[in-house]
Design a protein around this motif. Structure first.
Motif, PDB file in Angstrom:
ATOM      1  N   VAL A 108       0.837  -1.202   0.000  1.00 57.90           N
ATOM      2  CA  VAL A 108       0.000   0.000   0.000  1.00 57.90           C
ATOM      3  C   VAL A 108       0.872   1.253   0.000  1.00 57.90           C
ATOM      4  CG1 VAL A 108      -1.615   1.349   1.398  1.00 57.90           C
ATOM      5  CG2 VAL A 108      -1.994  -1.097   1.068  1.00 57.90           C
ATOM      6  N   ALA A 109       1.913   1.263   0.827  1.00 58.38           N
ATOM      7  CA  ALA A 109       2.799   2.426   0.893  1.00 58.38           C
ATOM      8  C   ALA A 109       3.474   2.681  -0.450  1.00 58.38           C
ATOM      9  CB  ALA A 109       3.851   2.218   1.979  1.00 58.38           C
ATOM     10  N   ARG A 110       3.898   1.613  -1.133  1.00 56.58           N
ATOM     11  CA  ARG A 110       4.525   1.790  -2.453  1.00 56.58           C
ATOM     12  C   ARG A 110       3.546   2.382  -3.453  1.00 56.58           C
ATOM     13  NH1 ARG A 110       8.451  -3.481  -3.541  1.00 56.58           N
ATOM     14  NH2 ARG A 110       9.779  -3.173  -1.704  1.00 56.58           N
ATOM     15  N   LEU A 111       2.311   1.915  -3.396  1.00 49.86           N
ATOM     16  CA  LEU A 111       1.288   2.436  -4.302  1.00 49.86           C
ATOM     17  C   LEU A 111       1.036   3.918  -4.044  1.00 49.86           C
ATOM     18  CD1 LEU A 111      -0.873   1.873  -6.483  1.00 49.86           C
ATOM     19  CD2 LEU A 111      -2.442   1.286  -4.620  1.00 49.86           C
ATOM     20  N   LEU A 112       0.911   4.294  -2.788  1.00 52.53           N
ATOM     21  CA  LEU A 112       0.660   5.694  -2.440  1.00 52.53           C
ATOM     22  C   LEU A 112       1.827   6.584  -2.860  1.00 52.53           C
ATOM     23  CD1 LEU A 112      -0.904   5.279   1.131  1.00 52.53           C
ATOM     24  CD2 LEU A 112      -2.111   5.825  -1.002  1.00 52.53           C
ATOM     25  N   ARG A 113       3.048   6.091  -2.645  1.00 54.26           N
ATOM     26  CA  ARG A 113       4.220   6.897  -3.015  1.00 54.26           C
ATOM     27  C   ARG A 113       4.346   7.007  -4.528  1.00 54.26           C
ATOM     28  NH1 ARG A 113       7.001   4.269   1.839  1.00 54.26           N
ATOM     29  NH2 ARG A 113       6.985   5.973   3.369  1.00 54.26           N
ATOM     30  N   ALA A 114       3.993   5.936  -5.242  1.00 57.74           N
ATOM     31  CA  ALA A 114       4.066   5.967  -6.709  1.00 57.74           C
ATOM     32  C   ALA A 114       3.136   7.027  -7.294  1.00 57.74           C
ATOM     33  CB  ALA A 114       3.720   4.594  -7.273  1.00 57.74           C
ATOM     34  N   HIS A 115       2.047   7.315  -6.585  1.00 59.09           N
ATOM     35  CA  HIS A 115       1.083   8.324  -7.042  1.00 59.09           C
ATOM     36  C   HIS A 115       1.288   9.669  -6.360  1.00 59.09           C
ATOM     37  CE1 HIS A 115      -1.536   5.770  -9.564  1.00 59.09           C
ATOM     38  NE2 HIS A 115      -1.183   4.809  -8.731  1.00 59.09           N
ATOM     39  N   GLY A 116       2.409   9.817  -5.655  1.00 62.12           N
ATOM     40  CA  GLY A 116       2.730  11.082  -5.035  1.00 62.12           C
ATOM     41  C   GLY A 116       1.843  11.453  -3.862  1.00 62.12           C
ATOM     42  N   ALA A 138       7.412   9.893   5.120  1.00 65.12           N
ATOM     43  CA  ALA A 138       6.191   9.755   5.917  1.00 65.12           C
ATOM     44  C   ALA A 138       6.021   8.319   6.394  1.00 65.12           C
ATOM     45  CB  ALA A 138       4.977  10.174   5.091  1.00 65.12           C
ATOM     46  N   ALA A 139       5.422   8.179   7.578  1.00 62.03           N
ATOM     47  CA  ALA A 139       5.168   6.841   8.114  1.00 62.03           C
ATOM     48  C   ALA A 139       4.177   6.110   7.221  1.00 62.03           C
ATOM     49  CB  ALA A 139       4.617   6.944   9.531  1.00 62.03           C
ATOM     50  N   GLU A 140       4.486   4.859   6.904  1.00 61.80           N
ATOM     51  CA  GLU A 140       3.592   4.104   6.035  1.00 61.80           C
ATOM     52  C   GLU A 140       2.472   3.465   6.851  1.00 61.80           C
ATOM     53  OE1 GLU A 140       5.799  -0.230   5.747  1.00 61.80           O
ATOM     54  OE2 GLU A 140       6.502   1.385   4.440  1.00 61.80           O
ATOM     55  N   PRO A 141       1.283   3.341   6.266  1.00 61.51           N
ATOM     56  CA  PRO A 141       0.198   2.635   6.964  1.00 61.51           C
ATOM     57  C   PRO A 141       0.497   1.144   6.995  1.00 61.51           C
ATOM     58  CG  PRO A 141      -0.492   3.240   4.746  1.00 61.51           C
ATOM     59  CD  PRO A 141       0.855   3.849   4.952  1.00 61.51           C
ATOM     60  N   ARG A 142       0.512   0.567   8.197  1.00 61.59           N
ATOM     61  CA  ARG A 142       0.874  -0.840   8.324  1.00 61.59           C
ATOM     62  C   ARG A 142      -0.331  -1.753   8.484  1.00 61.59           C
ATOM     63  NH1 ARG A 142       6.669  -1.181  11.531  1.00 61.59           N
ATOM     64  NH2 ARG A 142       7.785   0.198  10.073  1.00 61.59           N
ATOM     65  N   THR A 143      -1.496  -1.174   8.739  1.00 60.51           N
ATOM     66  CA  THR A 143      -2.728  -1.948   8.897  1.00 60.51           C
ATOM     67  C   THR A 143      -3.857  -1.218   8.182  1.00 60.51           C
ATOM     68  OG1 THR A 143      -3.457  -0.796  10.904  1.00 60.51           O
ATOM     69  CG2 THR A 143      -1.970  -2.684  11.200  1.00 60.51           C
ATOM     70  N   PRO A 144      -4.982  -1.898   7.907  1.00 58.55           N
ATOM     71  CA  PRO A 144      -6.136  -1.199   7.332  1.00 58.55           C
ATOM     72  C   PRO A 144      -6.595  -0.033   8.196  1.00 58.55           C
ATOM     73  CG  PRO A 144      -6.417  -3.566   7.101  1.00 58.55           C
ATOM     74  CD  PRO A 144      -5.199  -3.360   7.961  1.00 58.55           C
ATOM     75  N   GLU A 145      -6.473  -0.183   9.520  1.00 56.91           N
ATOM     76  CA  GLU A 145      -6.864   0.906  10.419  1.00 56.91           C
ATOM     77  C   GLU A 145      -5.956   2.113  10.229  1.00 56.91           C
ATOM     78  OE1 GLU A 145      -8.476  -2.853  11.710  1.00 56.91           O
ATOM     79  OE2 GLU A 145      -6.384  -2.276  11.349  1.00 56.91           O
ATOM     80  N   ASP A 146      -4.650   1.867  10.026  1.00 56.19           N
ATOM     81  CA  ASP A 146      -3.720   2.967   9.741  1.00 56.19           C
ATOM     82  C   ASP A 146      -4.115   3.676   8.452  1.00 56.19           C
ATOM     83  OD1 ASP A 146      -2.245   2.304  11.966  1.00 56.19           O
ATOM     84  OD2 ASP A 146      -0.632   1.314  10.853  1.00 56.19           O
ATOM     85  N   LEU A 147      -4.502   2.901   7.450  1.00 57.74           N
ATOM     86  CA  LEU A 147      -4.890   3.492   6.171  1.00 57.74           C
ATOM     87  C   LEU A 147      -6.152   4.337   6.322  1.00 57.74           C
ATOM     88  CD1 LEU A 147      -4.384   3.785   3.141  1.00 57.74           C
ATOM     89  CD2 LEU A 147      -5.727   1.697   2.789  1.00 57.74           C
ATOM     90  N   ASP A 148      -7.121   3.830   7.066  1.00 58.14           N
ATOM     91  CA  ASP A 148      -8.341   4.602   7.318  1.00 58.14           C
ATOM     92  C   ASP A 148      -8.011   5.932   7.994  1.00 58.14           C
ATOM     93  OD1 ASP A 148      -9.964   2.694   6.207  1.00 58.14           O
ATOM     94  OD2 ASP A 148     -10.566   1.789   8.110  1.00 58.14           O
ATOM     95  N   ALA A 149      -7.117   5.883   8.985  1.00 57.10           N
ATOM     96  CA  ALA A 149      -6.742   7.104   9.699  1.00 57.10           C
ATOM     97  C   ALA A 149      -6.023   8.078   8.770  1.00 57.10           C
ATOM     98  CB  ALA A 149      -5.851   6.756  10.894  1.00 57.10           C
ATOM     99  N   TRP A 150      -5.171   7.540   7.893  1.00 58.14           N
ATOM    100  CA  TRP A 150      -4.456   8.394   6.942  1.00 58.14           C
ATOM    101  C   TRP A 150      -5.434   9.056   5.975  1.00 58.14           C
ATOM    102  CZ3 TRP A 150      -4.041   8.172   1.601  1.00 58.14           C
ATOM    103  CH2 TRP A 150      -3.079   9.012   1.023  1.00 58.14           C
TER     104      TRP A 150
END
Length: 287
Positions: free
Chosen positions: A249-257, A263-275
């Protein structure tokens, strides 16, 4: 500034079972105070053997085991000192539980140390509270659910007040709720100062939970920050491990800028929701 002496350490350690090839060779593995370490590798890579070497259940065929910088003596005094510092919880709780009730089982280790009865009771209570199973103290062990047996087995190790708790696949066989309860208990132990080493093949769990990773592959053992090692595709391929969800997920987000390099990468779905929530609420972002 010199690094503190590891609590327990394997130095150039090797081991082979009788009439078999070497399972481990030249392994260096140091367990520092206050860390959460995930030991990863495919089935048959030597994870369980390494854990048993660390806890004194097996003796190094070559190399050495150090405790607070001094080589461990495999006599009664040396092993007692090791096992009051390092405790191993095996994968199957039925291999570890043997007493009639939970309380009796948890009290076995402290009683074997010859501690006063009042001290034994205190340690049992502390261990049951840490694993959130106080209500099970008088429950017969054969009437426990699998998840309860897992926590009871860990409580037996915790009652020894080890500085290092080593666990072999502790979440195996647990449903999601059982995993969460176990991880909450482990977090309480860490907050109380216990160093935890967990063998697992669950890369998502390792990325979420651990500070450091130790990855076994045919090339040997590599250690380092968990996020760094589990982003190394060549290492994961050699160890036959998949890339963690959070890293992808972090690679995908960084690839799209969308996620900065630092930045801290989201490590769980909950982290992604918070981000996502934070990004939507950020000034200048379209609602």
């Amino acid at each position: 500034m010199t690094s503190p002496t590891p609590v327990v350490e394997l130095v150039k350690a090797g081991f082979a079972y009788e009439d078999g090839p070497a399972v481990l060779s030249g392994v260096d593995f140091a367990v520092a105070e206050g860390r959460a370490i995930a030991l990863l590798g495919r089935n048959g890579s030597g994870k369980t053997t390494l854990l048993r070497l660390l806890s004194g259940g097996l003796r190094c065929g070559s190399g050495s085991l150090l405790l607070d910088g001094a080589e461990v003596a495999y006599d009664r005094k040396g092993l007692t000192r090791l096992r009051t510092t390092v405790q191993l919880v095996v994968q199957d709780p039925d291999d570890q539980l043997f007493a009639a009730s939970v309380g009796q089982d948890v009290s076995f280790g402290p009683m074997n140390l010859g501690l006063p009865e009042e001290e034994v009771r205190l340690r049992v209570r502390e261990a049951l509270e840490a694993l959130d199973i106080v209500a099970l103290e008088d429950r017969p062990t054969h009437l426990l659910s699998y998840g309860q047996r897992k926590r009871a087995a860990i409580a037996g190790a915790v009652a020894m007040r080890p500085r290092v708790l080593i666990m072999d696949e502790p979440t195996a066989g647990l449903d999601p709720h059982g995993q969460e309860r176990l991880l909450e208990a482990l977090e309480r132990l860490r907050e109380a100062g216990t160093t935890v080493v967990m063998a697992t093949h669950d890369v998502d769990l390792a990325l979420r939970w651990a500070d450091e990773a130790a990855v076994l592959s045919p090339a040997g053992l590599r250690t380092g920050p968990v996020g760094e090692l589990l982003a190394d595709d060549a290492l994961l391929t050699a160890a036959r491990l998949r890339r963690p969800w959070g890293t992808s997920v972090a690679r995908l987000l960084r690839a799209h800028g969308l996620l900065g390099a630092d930045a801290a990468e989201p490590r769980t779905p909950e982290d992604l929701d918070a981000w996502v929530t934070a990004e939507v609420a950020a000034p200048g972002r379209p609602s």
